[in-house]
Design a protein around this motif. Structure first.
Motif, PDB file in Angstrom:
ATOM      1  N   ALA A   1       0.766  -1.133  -0.038  1.00 17.88           N
ATOM      2  CA  ALA A   1       0.126   0.013  -0.351  1.00 17.88           C
ATOM      3  C   ALA A   1       0.618   1.490  -0.329  1.00 17.88           C
ATOM      4  CB  ALA A   1      -0.901   0.112   1.440  1.00 17.88           C
ATOM      5  N   ALA A   2       2.109   1.009   1.007  1.00 19.34           N
ATOM      6  CA  ALA A   2       3.629   2.158   0.523  1.00 19.34           C
ATOM      7  C   ALA A   2       3.078   2.282  -0.442  1.00 19.34           C
ATOM      8  CB  ALA A   2       4.728   2.253   1.534  1.00 19.34           C
ATOM      9  N   GLY A   3       4.121   1.572  -1.304  1.00 21.48           N
ATOM     10  CA  GLY A   3       4.844   1.800  -2.936  1.00 21.48           C
ATOM     11  C   GLY A   3       3.503   2.471  -3.510  1.00 21.48           C
ATOM     12  N   LEU A   4       2.557   1.598  -3.393  1.00 24.27           N
ATOM     13  CA  LEU A   4       1.403   2.155  -4.215  1.00 24.27           C
ATOM     14  C   LEU A   4       1.273   3.457  -4.222  1.00 24.27           C
ATOM     15  CD1 LEU A   4      -1.372   1.787  -6.625  1.00 24.27           C
ATOM     16  CD2 LEU A   4      -2.540   1.101  -3.765  1.00 24.27           C
ATOM     17  N   ALA A   5       1.029   4.257  -3.114  1.00 25.07           N
ATOM     18  CA  ALA A   5       0.481   5.625  -3.035  1.00 25.07           C
ATOM     19  C   ALA A   5       2.311   6.552  -3.770  1.00 25.07           C
ATOM     20  CB  ALA A   5       1.025   5.939  -1.027  1.00 25.07           C
ATOM     21  N   LEU A   6       3.365   5.853  -2.921  1.00 25.20           N
ATOM     22  CA  LEU A   6       4.641   6.931  -3.297  1.00 25.20           C
ATOM     23  C   LEU A   6       5.034   6.774  -5.095  1.00 25.20           C
ATOM     24  CD1 LEU A   6       7.080   7.668  -1.702  1.00 25.20           C
ATOM     25  CD2 LEU A   6       7.992   5.641  -2.850  1.00 25.20           C
TER      26      LEU A   6
ATOM     27  N   GLY B   1       0.006 -15.282 -16.481  1.00 29.34           N
ATOM     28  CA  GLY B   1      -1.176 -15.357 -17.142  1.00 29.34           C
ATOM     29  C   GLY B   1      -1.885 -15.649 -16.322  1.00 29.34           C
ATOM     30  N   GLU B   2      -1.974 -14.464 -15.670  1.00 32.80           N
ATOM     31  CA  GLU B   2      -3.556 -14.559 -14.844  1.00 32.80           C
ATOM     32  C   GLU B   2      -4.588 -13.101 -15.455  1.00 32.80           C
ATOM     33  OE1 GLU B   2      -4.938 -15.401 -11.988  1.00 32.80           O
ATOM     34  OE2 GLU B   2      -3.344 -17.070 -12.223  1.00 32.80           O
ATOM     35  N   ILE B   3      -5.935 -13.036 -15.406  1.00 36.29           N
ATOM     36  CA  ILE B   3      -6.791 -11.591 -15.660  1.00 36.29           C
ATOM     37  C   ILE B   3      -6.165 -10.727 -14.408  1.00 36.29           C
ATOM     38  CG2 ILE B   3      -8.566 -10.122 -15.338  1.00 36.29           C
ATOM     39  CD1 ILE B   3      -9.729 -13.088 -17.477  1.00 36.29           C
ATOM     40  N   PRO B   4      -5.364  -9.280 -14.760  1.00 34.55           N
ATOM     41  CA  PRO B   4      -5.048  -8.897 -13.478  1.00 34.55           C
ATOM     42  C   PRO B   4      -6.181  -8.675 -12.505  1.00 34.55           C
ATOM     43  CG  PRO B   4      -4.341  -7.758 -15.680  1.00 34.55           C
ATOM     44  CD  PRO B   4      -5.197  -8.832 -15.896  1.00 34.55           C
ATOM     45  N   VAL B   5      -5.049  -9.126 -11.181  1.00 31.99           N
ATOM     46  CA  VAL B   5      -6.186  -8.526  -9.832  1.00 31.99           C
ATOM     47  C   VAL B   5      -6.581  -7.581  -9.545  1.00 31.99           C
ATOM     48  CG1 VAL B   5      -3.851  -8.261  -8.526  1.00 31.99           C
ATOM     49  CG2 VAL B   5      -5.725  -9.617  -7.533  1.00 31.99           C
ATOM     50  N   VAL B   6      -5.794  -6.088  -9.819  1.00 31.95           N
ATOM     51  CA  VAL B   6      -6.854  -5.240  -9.995  1.00 31.95           C
ATOM     52  C   VAL B   6      -7.936  -4.102 -10.325  1.00 31.95           C
ATOM     53  CG1 VAL B   6      -4.899  -4.079 -11.589  1.00 31.95           C
ATOM     54  CG2 VAL B   6      -5.578  -3.017  -9.937  1.00 31.95           C
ATOM     55  N   LEU B   7      -8.279  -5.506 -12.237  1.00 34.56           N
ATOM     56  CA  LEU B   7      -9.407  -5.455 -12.223  1.00 34.56           C
ATOM     57  C   LEU B   7     -10.444  -5.914 -11.705  1.00 34.56           C
ATOM     58  CD1 LEU B   7      -8.117  -5.442 -15.800  1.00 34.56           C
ATOM     59  CD2 LEU B   7      -8.295  -3.812 -14.779  1.00 34.56           C
ATOM     60  N   ARG B   8      -9.923  -6.676 -10.913  1.00 31.98           N
ATOM     61  CA  ARG B   8     -10.756  -8.301 -10.399  1.00 31.98           C
ATOM     62  C   ARG B   8     -11.476  -7.778  -8.950  1.00 31.98           C
ATOM     63  NH1 ARG B   8      -8.506 -14.089 -10.424  1.00 31.98           N
ATOM     64  NH2 ARG B   8      -6.628 -12.291 -10.671  1.00 31.98           N
ATOM     65  N   ARG B   9     -10.680  -7.130  -7.612  1.00 32.04           N
ATOM     66  CA  ARG B   9     -11.424  -7.083  -6.359  1.00 32.04           C
ATOM     67  C   ARG B   9     -10.970  -6.152  -6.250  1.00 32.04           C
ATOM     68  NH1 ARG B   9      -7.613  -9.057  -3.879  1.00 32.04           N
ATOM     69  NH2 ARG B   9      -5.499  -9.541  -4.937  1.00 32.04           N
ATOM     70  N   GLU B  10     -11.323  -5.820  -5.048  1.00 28.65           N
ATOM     71  CA  GLU B  10     -11.148  -3.763  -4.176  1.00 28.65           C
ATOM     72  C   GLU B  10     -10.674  -2.936  -4.481  1.00 28.65           C
ATOM     73  OE1 GLU B  10      -7.654  -6.236  -2.176  1.00 28.65           O
ATOM     74  OE2 GLU B  10      -8.404  -8.193  -1.568  1.00 28.65           O
ATOM     75  N   ILE B  11     -10.383  -1.841  -3.524  1.00 31.16           N
ATOM     76  CA  ILE B  11     -10.268  -1.136  -3.324  1.00 31.16           C
ATOM     77  C   ILE B  11      -8.814  -0.718  -3.658  1.00 31.16           C
ATOM     78  CG2 ILE B  11     -10.320   1.754  -2.251  1.00 31.16           C
ATOM     79  CD1 ILE B  11     -13.011   0.323  -3.366  1.00 31.16           C
ATOM     80  N   TYR B  12      -8.341  -0.800  -4.947  1.00 34.62           N
ATOM     81  CA  TYR B  12      -6.619  -0.884  -5.400  1.00 34.62           C
ATOM     82  C   TYR B  12      -6.414   0.675  -5.912  1.00 34.62           C
ATOM     83  CZ  TYR B  12      -1.789  -2.150  -5.911  1.00 34.62           C
ATOM     84  OH  TYR B  12      -0.620  -2.471  -5.867  1.00 34.62           O
TER      85      TYR B  12
ATOM     86  N   ALA C   1      -7.769   4.130  -4.698  1.00 34.39           N
ATOM     87  CA  ALA C   1      -7.037   4.502  -4.012  1.00 34.39           C
ATOM     88  C   ALA C   1      -6.275   5.972  -4.749  1.00 34.39           C
ATOM     89  CB  ALA C   1      -6.655   3.728  -2.993  1.00 34.39           C
ATOM     90  N   ALA C   2      -5.977   5.064  -5.817  1.00 31.43           N
ATOM     91  CA  ALA C   2      -4.831   5.452  -6.461  1.00 31.43           C
ATOM     92  C   ALA C   2      -4.918   7.239  -7.356  1.00 31.43           C
ATOM     93  CB  ALA C   2      -3.939   4.469  -7.454  1.00 31.43           C
TER      94      ALA C   2
ATOM     95  N   VAL D   1      -4.104   5.293   3.106  1.00 35.21           N
ATOM     96  CA  VAL D   1      -4.962   4.511   4.787  1.00 35.21           C
ATOM     97  C   VAL D   1      -6.783   4.718   3.564  1.00 35.21           C
ATOM     98  CG1 VAL D   1      -6.592   5.905   5.941  1.00 35.21           C
ATOM     99  CG2 VAL D   1      -4.072   6.540   6.085  1.00 35.21           C
ATOM    100  N   LEU D   2      -6.759   5.195   2.241  1.00 39.81           N
ATOM    101  CA  LEU D   2      -8.552   3.859   2.052  1.00 39.81           C
ATOM    102  C   LEU D   2      -7.958   3.092   1.388  1.00 39.81           C
ATOM    103  CD1 LEU D   2      -8.684   6.579  -1.123  1.00 39.81           C
ATOM    104  CD2 LEU D   2     -10.384   5.352   0.622  1.00 39.81           C
ATOM    105  N   ARG D   3      -6.516   2.264   1.124  1.00 42.13           N
ATOM    106  CA  ARG D   3      -6.076   1.264   0.466  1.00 42.13           C
ATOM    107  C   ARG D   3      -6.686   0.278   2.192  1.00 42.13           C
ATOM    108  NH1 ARG D   3      -6.302  -2.981  -1.977  1.00 42.13           N
ATOM    109  NH2 ARG D   3      -5.043  -4.742  -1.558  1.00 42.13           N
ATOM    110  N   LEU D   4      -5.522   0.747   3.283  1.00 41.98           N
ATOM    111  CA  LEU D   4      -5.364  -0.539   4.181  1.00 41.98           C
ATOM    112  C   LEU D   4      -6.906  -0.610   4.630  1.00 41.98           C
ATOM    113  CD1 LEU D   4      -1.972   0.386   6.173  1.00 41.98           C
ATOM    114  CD2 LEU D   4      -2.765  -1.069   4.291  1.00 41.98           C
ATOM    115  N   VAL D   5      -7.740   0.628   4.374  1.00 45.04           N
ATOM    116  CA  VAL D   5      -9.496   0.448   5.580  1.00 45.04           C
ATOM    117  C   VAL D   5      -9.917  -0.235   4.904  1.00 45.04           C
ATOM    118  CG1 VAL D   5     -11.162   1.737   6.068  1.00 45.04           C
ATOM    119  CG2 VAL D   5      -8.302   2.776   6.344  1.00 45.04           C
ATOM    120  N   ALA D   6     -10.257  -0.610   3.219  1.00 40.53           N
ATOM    121  CA  ALA D   6     -10.479  -0.778   2.160  1.00 40.53           C
ATOM    122  C   ALA D   6     -10.098  -2.369   2.366  1.00 40.53           C
ATOM    123  CB  ALA D   6     -10.647  -0.544   0.613  1.00 40.53           C
ATOM    124  N   LEU D   7      -8.672  -2.934   2.574  1.00 40.64           N
ATOM    125  CA  LEU D   7      -8.767  -4.114   3.176  1.00 40.64           C
ATOM    126  C   LEU D   7      -8.833  -4.937   4.503  1.00 40.64           C
ATOM    127  CD1 LEU D   7      -5.063  -4.890   2.643  1.00 40.64           C
ATOM    128  CD2 LEU D   7      -6.453  -6.085   1.323  1.00 40.64           C
ATOM    129  N   ARG D   8      -8.924  -4.122   5.534  1.00 35.13           N
ATOM    130  CA  ARG D   8      -9.423  -4.205   6.387  1.00 35.13           C
ATOM    131  C   ARG D   8     -10.867  -4.205   6.513  1.00 35.13           C
ATOM    132  NH1 ARG D   8      -6.974  -6.108  11.650  1.00 35.13           N
ATOM    133  NH2 ARG D   8      -8.531  -5.334  12.993  1.00 35.13           N
TER     134      ARG D   8
END
Lengths: 218, 218, 218
Positions: free
Chosen positions: B98-103, B142-153, B156-157, B187-194
């Protein structure tokens, strides 16, 4: 309405249609709302981003003009909520998609020629402008790109791109000659759909025993 | 320690965390040591390479400064040998991710704005800087990108990128305002995870009969 | 025959060999003629297009010089019709592929160094020039890239790229030293094939219960 306004509107219609195709594929893969918008964005603007990178127009138009990304995102979001209704519009969407392919290929080829790319390379870039978004859509949704598998699609685009290059070489780059090239792609695509024309597929011998994925592939 | 040193260290921590996520995915797919390092490299630096290409900073930082590729490669190699231990650190890694995403999102948005990309496009580029590496990682494995499938990621960015654009428009681009935008994403990312917040998924009617891969998709 | 003519011919042979590998993979996936030509194009020229984008040579050589795309397209089309005969030439094709890898890596590294990319980044770019086409081929045909999974391939390329960077640093960039670096890659690759050398794969504990695709991956 001036010519450039007409062109902008045509361009945004192409963006919207391709965004709808991307969003529909994403809905079918159960992606979330963000995923649907993102795949719509890539389907609508991926071909143009690639085109702008190879002719060194940076930042690419998709990032430089907010109307493009907005049109793609709004259309994709609309598909997310309206997709059952959309299924009934299948023929309309196929026709609009052919129009988008025609438009993006012609403008992509012209842009490459104007950036002094030699004719053959400009035709390849123009074709990629037209089919690139669909390639990105299929890669993101885990499919082998449909444009590589069946029907006259890229071939129609390439034929139109060649016509643009010939017209450009003859100094005929007014709206009318270019419209003729776009109509060529559009008609080729629709006739191919209607008559189920397809590009041939190689006959394949059965693979030898053993895991084909494990051995070298040649 | 100067600000630029602090920023470089933060950047390299982000690279290391994303490299670890790529390497873990590659280990799970039984890739060899080179594959693990390569997927780690793409996960850590793919978003930044894309960002630099669209704002015309060439060669991209990932190739121009050896510390980036080295940090990615060493981290990925460490994951290759240590991955059973890593599984126990799951929460730590999620927080660092989450820190890497933010930065990466904040620095990507800022770089695009500084290159005179209009605000909306700069936000999209900033978000892609943050999520691009993960997209590359998933495509390579070989995966459908996980960022397109679920959760606030990505959402938040994007929210943080919009905040950076607003601050930039108001002339507030000192370390403190930017840190606030980064904290917003984090914080958005962590709260979404939580709280298991997620982006909605469209309801889907059962497909009609016939091979869905063979027909046109709309 | 001048040196530059010799280099062009060597380059086109590399293009043809890589196009054949892409076309063969596409035939095995039952792609149509256009798909076979397109995957051949990407396999032959994808690495070079990426190289040219990151060193800001635009338009990329693949679009600027018609002979490259033509060589790729003709070879791929030939494979489409002749592929059963080709299966008998497996050893020949493996040897030519090693030659293509050697050549593309050396010229890619040199081009990056000449564009003032620092040595480490130039080695990564050179290696990507050699393996990039195969990565594109595998992504388009729905496979996890084979270069990430087994055997000494990219590692041989990287070793040769490092040698080019060292020679460049010592001012030794004449035809002979570069040929030695190319031979190093070529021989490493062939010996690895012959002796079945491989890069290690991590030991993997069984996954915990639950859909591994649904959970976060670390």
């Amino acid at each position: 309405m001036t010519t450039s306004t007409a062109l902008l509107i045509a361009d945004l219609v192409g963006v919207a249609v391709f965004a709808a195709s991307g969003a529909s594929a994403a809905v079918a893969k159960r992606l979330d709302l963000f995923g649907v918008v993102f795949v719509g964005f890539v389907a609508a603007l991926g071909g143009g981003i690639f085109r702008d990178l190879v002719v060194d127009e940076v930042p690419p138009l998709a990032f430089a003009d907010w109307r493009y990304a907005t049109a793609a995102a709004l259309t994709a979001a609309a598909v997310f909520w309206l997709h059952p209704q959309l299924a009934r519009l299948r023929t309309t969407v196929l026709v609009l998609d052919a129009a988008g392919l025609a438009l993006f290929t012609v403008t992509g080829t012209l842009k490459a020629l104007d950036a002094h790319v030699p004719p053959f390379g400009a035709c390849v870039i123009g074709m990629l402008s037209g089919i690139g978004g669909g390639l990105g859509r299929d890669l993101l949704t885990g499919e082998i790109p449909v444009v590589l598998r069946r029907e006259i699609y890229a071939v129609a685009a390439f034929a139109g791109a060649v016509m643009v290059a010939v017209l450009h070489g003859a100094g005929q780059v007014g709206p009318l000659p270019l419209a003729v090239a776009a109509v060529l792609i559009f008609v080729l695509r629709l006739v191919a759909l209607r008559r189920r024309w397809a590009v041939p597929v190689a006959t394949l011998r059965p693979p030898r025993t053993g895991d084909p994925g494990a051995g070298p592939r040649w």
